[in-house]
Design a protein around this motif. Sequence first.
Motif, mmCIF file in Angstrom:
data_model
loop_
_atom_site.group_PDB
_atom_site.id
_atom_site.type_symbol
_atom_site.label_atom_id
_atom_site.label_comp_id
_atom_site.label_asym_id
_atom_site.label_seq_id
_atom_site.Cartn_x
_atom_site.Cartn_y
_atom_site.Cartn_z
ATOM 1 N N GLY A 77 0.747 -1.008 0.452
ATOM 2 C CA GLY A 77 -0.045 -0.003 -0.411
ATOM 3 C C GLY A 77 0.689 1.123 -0.226
ATOM 4 N N PRO A 78 0.641 1.885 0.572
ATOM 5 C CA PRO A 78 1.647 3.043 1.456
ATOM 6 C C PRO A 78 3.073 4.211 1.803
ATOM 7 N N ILE B 173 -3.093 4.494 -4.342
ATOM 8 C CA ILE B 173 -2.473 4.420 -2.972
ATOM 9 C C ILE B 173 -1.933 6.049 -2.879
ATOM 10 N N THR C 239 -2.164 8.996 1.199
ATOM 11 C CA THR C 239 -0.641 8.821 1.726
ATOM 12 C C THR C 239 -1.648 10.185 2.432
#
Length: 279
Positions: free
Chosen positions: A125-126, A177, A181
Amino acid sequence: MIEEDSPRRPGRVTADPSASHSVSLERGLRILSAFTGNRSVLGIADLARVVGLNKSTTHRYVATLTVLEYLQQDPETKKYFLGPRAVDLGFAAIDSMELTRVTGPLLQALADETGFTVSLGLCDGPDVVYVDRRRSGRRSALAMDLNLHVGSRLPAYCTSMGKVLLAYKDPAALRQILDHTDMARRGPKTITNREQLLAALAKVRQSGMAVNDEELAPGLRSFSAPVRDRSGDVVAAINVAVYLTLAPTTVDALAGRLEAPLRRTAAEISRRLGYRPQA
């Protein structure tokens, strides 16, 4: 017979006696673990017997796992087998074990050659997740190291490995993503503007290398290169971390010193994973 979500009975031994232990998760994993090479297709009655649950409880868990694609049902026999999500997990585990087995000696050699700490990271993911980390025998153990270790996570947007991993995402995945963030300032030169980050990622794709110049923390620089698998996809990144206290020089000077061995190591890891660049 154990009933669904029933309280634990005194004296009964469980895998984890802590209050945070999830009985439902344990039962779901036990159902998945019931499928083996010799027992790859199972009906509800078979599963209930193997995992020690009654049929109705087993069916509820199986129905959930089927919706989530961890199990699939044969429409004719009504029996179940592992689904694509479970298969993906298996391949991911194999790939991860293969990756660290291949990278270990090469990362250590790079750390010893450069005199700096070298890491291997994957994208989740991030975040960047550290899966291997090697320190040079030439450096003092007193050197600042941010207390990172295997399993540590850092935000991808402000790390060199993260920028490499983000740069090669397809646009839709990258957009998702970045939507999740928080581009907070972490160091004196953190990129906090989305458009500026996208421009930086474009440069990474063009050059094949990412630089972090005090974006994560004051005094920390790092350089990263991509690792590709046999299909050519970027599956990991490696980096060399350098602290200004150990190398008080310019980013360009450091890049000139570290780029060649970094690229060479990333290319060799990729080669051992089956990647063959097109001529």
